[in-house]
Design a protein around this motif. Structure first.
Motif, mmCIF file in Angstrom:
data_model
loop_
_atom_site.group_PDB
_atom_site.id
_atom_site.type_symbol
_atom_site.label_atom_id
_atom_site.label_comp_id
_atom_site.label_asym_id
_atom_site.label_seq_id
_atom_site.Cartn_x
_atom_site.Cartn_y
_atom_site.Cartn_z
ATOM 1 N N GLN A 1 1.236 0.992 16.742
ATOM 2 C CA GLN A 1 2.694 1.777 17.088
ATOM 3 C C GLN A 1 3.059 2.339 15.878
ATOM 4 O O GLN A 1 3.097 1.694 14.898
ATOM 5 N N ARG B 1 6.238 1.912 28.394
ATOM 6 C CA ARG B 1 4.836 1.913 28.406
ATOM 7 C C ARG B 1 4.308 1.155 29.593
ATOM 8 O O ARG B 1 3.238 1.190 30.085
ATOM 9 N N HIS C 1 5.069 8.328 21.554
ATOM 10 C CA HIS C 1 4.345 7.593 22.582
ATOM 11 C C HIS C 1 5.000 7.596 24.073
ATOM 12 O O HIS C 1 4.081 7.408 24.887
ATOM 13 N N LEU C 2 5.742 8.389 24.295
ATOM 14 C CA LEU C 2 6.391 8.458 25.652
ATOM 15 C C LEU C 2 6.697 9.896 26.300
ATOM 16 O O LEU C 2 6.717 10.030 27.250
ATOM 17 N N LEU D 1 9.078 6.889 19.440
ATOM 18 C CA LEU D 1 9.336 6.802 20.853
ATOM 19 C C LEU D 1 8.880 8.228 21.523
ATOM 20 O O LEU D 1 8.339 7.986 22.634
ATOM 21 N N THR E 1 10.308 1.204 23.847
ATOM 22 C CA THR E 1 9.161 1.851 23.917
ATOM 23 C C THR E 1 7.979 1.169 24.250
ATOM 24 O O THR E 1 7.313 1.740 25.222
ATOM 25 N N ASN F 1 12.461 0.269 19.403
ATOM 26 C CA ASN F 1 11.194 -0.408 19.465
ATOM 27 C C ASN F 1 10.993 -1.054 20.806
ATOM 28 O O ASN F 1 9.862 -0.986 21.222
#
Length: 1096
Positions: free
Chosen positions: A618, A246, A325-326, A322, A242, A239
């Motif tokens: 998130q 960003r 989002h990535l 993760l 992540t 977390n």
């Protein structure tokens, strides 16, 4: 049978000794009787460490059961200076629980805790720091700070981990210590042990999450340590990384977002605007550089991917968020399988996973479409799970699969769960609004539901139909007429209000019915619910404006009723509408625009998912689950416009850790692998493939120097034996790992290199050759295998050339999935005869052996306990779960020859499938502290229909805690657990009557448990009593001169603790059982088992 009555009965016959109660689990010592606490205080004040230890065990047991033990604080805190380590550890456990409540008394012992920080035992040092940080008094903040700083430099990683745990406690007590605590966090972040990593990142998140500069130098180390950190530490680190990623890397999907957004900008524009927009785009897009993924970004994605196979749902969820989002859009799909696997967990886990899948499926619908059937609803699912699965199915609905989904919805409507049926009808409405092709079909289906017997189903259908009719009201005037007729029967307020709104809004389509509906509603106006009254007033106003000749009097009547209603909203609405629609001298200009106000064309409602706006939270966080910002939540940062400097993550390698000459030679050998891919791969606009670019491979090689240096020291120490053989194996393993990691590389590099490596490996192993592409696809399909297992299996193939193998053709034919439903119908295929191993025998022979009976005279000497009875067998693995492999076990009550301190467990393996099961062995035992395990000899081949029997040894440390391990075959691994009955932890011993009485006299008081029982009719004979006792526990019979007394003796296998059992029978089937044992817990459990056996 509770030991409470026995305690009361024997109270008068005690010989002046203090009565301490019985087993903690029996509840005898947990009553509110003050005398029980006096007994514990007396034990804590005694000079014997054994009494103190027993008292502390009972007190900790009280705390574990939720009982209040704060009254004992003064007596316990006095023993903080006890020299016995076991007592001291339990005292620290107690003080951690109650130090915050009894701060004054805890402060008196601070000097003792400070001495404990210097103790040679790491557990005592950690316990002292834990207690010290639990005392919430600002006076001792400097002492706590000093203790944390010292513990952060401790040689034991366990103490350093405890120091990391103490940091947030001190920070919450005194915020002014932040700067000093950040220095400690910075020091602990540089720690290279996996035990500390998760705890210090948690402290970083609590104290200074904004200081990302502390992470720069440790980023690569955390990525590489991640796979070995404990599970909850992995969740915290993932977390944190992540949010870090960003802020430090560019958005891998930025170019795709631009291309998706540009067409929408000119959708409503004219041709001139479109041409201008195209010119602007042509200027903007070429300026945008083609995206090249940062090697550190790729390192994070590569090192977290294996954790998708973790057994911990929280770890899988953290990796999934993760990637979402990535990761580049083309790579996010790997998380779908892992999330679908979690849907087989408990309902609580399913609820959280489905919440996140519902959010993901809005933006990444294609990711879950192949797994559509996994979201079908089972009748056993709880309502909240059903509703979430409906949400996901609705999000996944498209023109191609809508027919299948609607068929599913038809069956759901027949459910008895009314809330679920209502949600299904809403889902049908959403599908109809999103997909034009099925709108009429859905509308007709919902109209048919209007004749349903259940009022709630009809009401929900009305609400959804109302929303659908707003899209095409002119084409469906007959449906509006049909719904107007239902107004007499439907009593649900929301449904009645929806019908009235429809009739009022489209009154020109039903000019004859609308006035009649108003007439009926005027009659029942006073008895209606507020929401219905408001719609009646609206209907009256609209009909007054369109058909005043018929409805003028009715409207005035309704407005008069509303004028005196109890609800002020209805009174206000009535006054407002009267002034607006009824022209008077006082009415102003608005009266002219009444028709435009009431009869304006309204846009149809957009039925959207309730999860649409949750993506700014998130995924996996509590805020996402609640759809509101929770306290302590940290926002997910936006992607930077320009990439920050990547050199901040470079770490200088000291001279003494630079690569050795041997490693430099390795790098030279491996360089062509990277140079070829560098030459062939070019930067592309999106990071859909994982092929490393020139800059990526160079930077990653430079960044990983510190790792290779640390590995070189370990390798050099083991270099002396078998150099050439190790290098061959390492090259093979490395080639396979690189292939699995770069599975999505460009075709040229993948085929040229992968094919060559595959040929070399096949020549070395003299096995059937297969193209690299087929091997990669087969490895991807087997989701249950982890990367580590596949590596180890491939490494073992070289050693096992001598094992007889089937021809390649038959091997290919047998590589098919076993259908769990067809296991009973397996027909043993024709297999070439192979010589079975000594411990393997056929099914028919096994059945013959089972029919034989052995008399006691034929038993070996160590098994010669009289009338032993049938041995209990336990199922360890069912054939359905094991895909054809079934495992049973029993305790054979014989000494385990390799280690006498272990309990011997006999395992029986049966192959019920039609394929060979190879390389059965025990792997990765997960044992409690002190326990040991020695696995059975590996079974090379178990042919279809064969049964194998092997013995394994387990040292349970005289406890009934389960021994957990993995049973592995060539293709699968199963998680096993063996929990022993207390009676199987013993071995019988021979004693004379005198020695029995002598030993029994030493084990009085606390070590003696007495129970009264009533024997059943089947247990009246001597033989029956002995047989039942011996079937319960592995005991030896002790000779006795009295006919009504039975004596047994044994010692525990691991610790050698003496267990003496005496059973005295009396008239009228009454009996008294006495168990004397050095270990109280063993004795109490033994007494309970024997009582149950004799009284059932």
């Amino acid at each position: 049978m509770s030991s409470g009555p026995a305690y009361n009965d024997e109270k008068g016959s005690s010989l002046g000794e203090p009565e301490y109660g019985h087993d903690p689990a029996s509840g005898g010592i947990f009553s509110s009787d003050y005398k029980r606490h006096d007994d514990l205080k007396e034990m804590l004040d005694s000079n014997k460490d054994s009494l103190k230890l027993e008292a502390m065990k009972r007190i900790v047991a009280m705390i574990a059961r939720g009982k209040n033990a704060s009254e004992l604080f003064p007596s316990v805190v006095k023993n903080v200076a006890c020299k016995n380590i076991e007592v001291k550890k339990l005292v620290y456990v107690y003080l951690v629980r109650y130090a915050e409540e009894q701060q004054d008394l805890a402060l008196l012992s601070i000097s003792t805790f400070q001495r404990g920080l210097k103790d040679p035992n790491q557990l005592i040092r950690a316990g002292a720091l834990r207690v010290l940080s639990s005392i919430r008094v600002t006076i001792i903040v400097p002492i706590m700070m000093l203790a944390i700083k010292e513990a952060a430099s401790d040689m034991s990683p366990y103490v350093r981990k405890t120091a990391a745990h103490a940091i947030p406690k001190l920070y919450s007590l005194d915020l002014d210590q932040k700067d000093q605590l950040i220095e400690v966090i910075e020091k602990l972040l540089a720690d290279k042990t996996t035990l500390v990593a998760g705890s210090v990142v948690m402290a970083f998140e609590e104290v200074c999450p904004e200081r990302i500069d502390l992470i720069h130098k440790n980023y690569r180390k955390l990525c590489n340590l991640l796979i070995d950190v404990e599970e909850w530490g992995q969740v915290v680190i993932i977390n944190m990384l992540t949010r870090y990623a960003r802020t430090q890397f560019l958005n891998p999907n930025h170019n795709e977002i631009l291309l998706e957004e540009n067409p929408e900008k000119g959708f409503y524009g004219t041709d001139e605007e479109d041409s201008k927009q195209e010119e602007a785009d042509a200027v903007v897009l070429p300026k945008r550089k083609p995206y090249v993924m940062d090697p550190d970004h790729r390192l994070l994605l590569r090192n977290t991917k294996p954790l998708l196979q973790s057994r911990n749902a929280a770890v899988v969820m953290a990796v999934a968020q993760l990637y979402f989002h990535l990761a580049p859009k083309a790579e996010v799909g790997v998380i779908a399988k892992a999330l679908v696997r979690l849907l087989r967990s408990h309902s609580e886990v399913q609820f959280v996973v489905l919440q996140n899948v519902a959010s993901m499926s809005i933006k990444r619908r294609g990711m879950f479409e192949p797994h559509l059937k996994s979201f079908y609803i089972r009748s056993t699912d709880p309502t909240q799970i059903k509703v979430l699965k409906l949400e996901v199915l609705t999000n996944l609905a498209s023109e191609t699969n809508i027919a299948t989904i609607l068929r599913e919805f038809q069956t759901y409507i027949k459910s008895q769960d009314k809330d679920f049926v209502a949600a299904t009808i809403q889902a049908i409405g959403r599908c109809a609004t999103n997909i034009d092709e099925v709108r009429d079909t859905c509308l007709n289906g919902l109209v048919q539901l209007l004749s349903n017997r259940d009022e709630l189903v009809v009401a929900e259908s009305v609400v959804v139909i109302k929303k659908l009719l707003q899209m095409q009201p002119a084409q469906h005037s007959d449906i509006i007429r049909h719904m107007a007729k239902l107004i007499d029967n439907i009593m649900v307020p929301m449904a009645r209000a929806s019908i009235l709104w429809l009739i009022g809004e489209y009154c020109e389509h039903v000019p004859k019915i609308a006035p009649d509906v108003l007439r009926k509603m005027a009659k029942s106006f006073t008895s209606e619910v507020d929401i219905v009254k408001l719609q009646i007033i609206n209907l009256a106003a609209k009909l007054y404006l369109t058909n005043s000749r018929q409805t003028k009097l009715l409207t005035q009547y309704v407005l008069n009723l509303a004028k005196y209603d109890q609800n002020y909203d209805i009174r206000d609405r009535a006054r407002f509408i009267r002034q607006l629609i009824v022209p008077t001298e006082k009415s102003g200009v608005l009266n002219k625009y009444a028709k435009k106000l009431f009869l304006a064309q309204k846009p149809p409602p957009v039925l959207e998912s309730s999860f649409k706006d949750r993506d700014h939270f998130q995924l996996g966080s509590l805020s996402h689950l609640l759809n509101s910002k929770a306290s302590g939540y940290q926002e997910l940062p936006d992607w930077p416009e320009a990439a920050p400097d990547p050199s901040v993550r470079n770490v200088e390698v000291p001279e003494w850790t630079k690569p050795s000459s041997r490693e430099k030679r390795k790098e030279k050998v491996e360089k062509p692998f990277y140079s070829e891919s560098e030459g062939e791969s070019e930067p592309t606009e999106s990071a859909d493939s994982e092929s490393p670019t020139t800059s990526e491979s160079e930077e990653s090689a430079g960044g990983m120097e510190s790792e290779s240096a640390s590995e070189s020291e370990e390798e050099e120490s083991e270099e002396e034996e078998g150099k050439s053989e190790r290098q061959k194996k390492k090259k093979k393993k490395k080639g396979q790992k690189e292939k699995s990691k770069h599975g999505d590389e460009s075709e040229d590099s993948g085929q040229s290199e992968g094919g060559d490596k595959e040929k070399k490996r096949n020549e070395e192993e003299s096995s059937s050759s297969s193209p690299s592409s087929s091997e990669e696809s087969s490895s991807e399909n087997s989701s249950s295998e982890s990367e580590e297992n596949s590596d180890s299996d491939l490494g073992k193939k070289h050693k096992r050339k001598s094992v007889a193998k089937l021809p390649s053709g038959s091997l290919k034919a047998k590589k098919k999935e076993i259908s769990l439903l067809d296991l009973d119908d397996f027909s043993g295929p024709s297999v070439p005869p192979t010589t079975p191993s000594p411990n393997t025998f056929s099914k028919s022979l096994n059945l013959d052996l089972q029919g034989l009976t052995l008399s006691n005279s034929n038993l070996p000497s160590e098994m010669s306990s009289p009338s032993l009875g049938r041995v209990k067998t336990y199922e360890l693995l069912h054939r359905l779960t094991g895909e054809g492999l079934s495992v049973r076990y029993h305790f054979n009550r014989r000494p385990f020859s390799p280690d006498q301190a272990m309990v011997s467990v006999q395992m029986q393996f049966t192959n019920n499938s039609d394929m060979d099961i190879r390389h059965l062995h025990v792997n990765e035992p997960k044992l409690h502290s002190g326990m040991r395990m020695q696995g059975f000899k590996e079974i090379d081949v178990l042919q279809p229909g064969d049964v194998a029997s092997e013995a394994m040894g387990i040292d349970f440390c005289d406890s009934t805690q389960a021994a957990n391990f993995q049973l592995c075959s060539q293709t699968r691994q199963f998680y096993m657990s063996i929990q022993p009955p207390v009676g199987e932890l013993m071995m019988p011993i021979f004693m004379t009557e005198n020695s029995f009485k002598k030993e029994q006299g030493k084990l009085m008081g606390m070590n003696e448990i007495n129970e009264k029982l009533t024997l059943t009719e089947q247990c009246r004979s001597d033989q029956a009593v002995v047989q039942r006792v011996l079937s319960t526990a592995n005991l030896g019979r002790v000779p006795c001169g009295q006919s009504d007394e039975y004596r047994f003796a044994a010692r525990t296998v691991s610790g050698g603790a003496l267990v003496l059992i005496t059973l005295v029978t009396k008239d009228n089937s009454a009996a008294q059982l006495t168990v004397n044992c050095e270990k109280m817990v063993i004795g109490t459990m033994m007494a309970k088992e024997i009582v149950e056996t004799l009284t059932q």
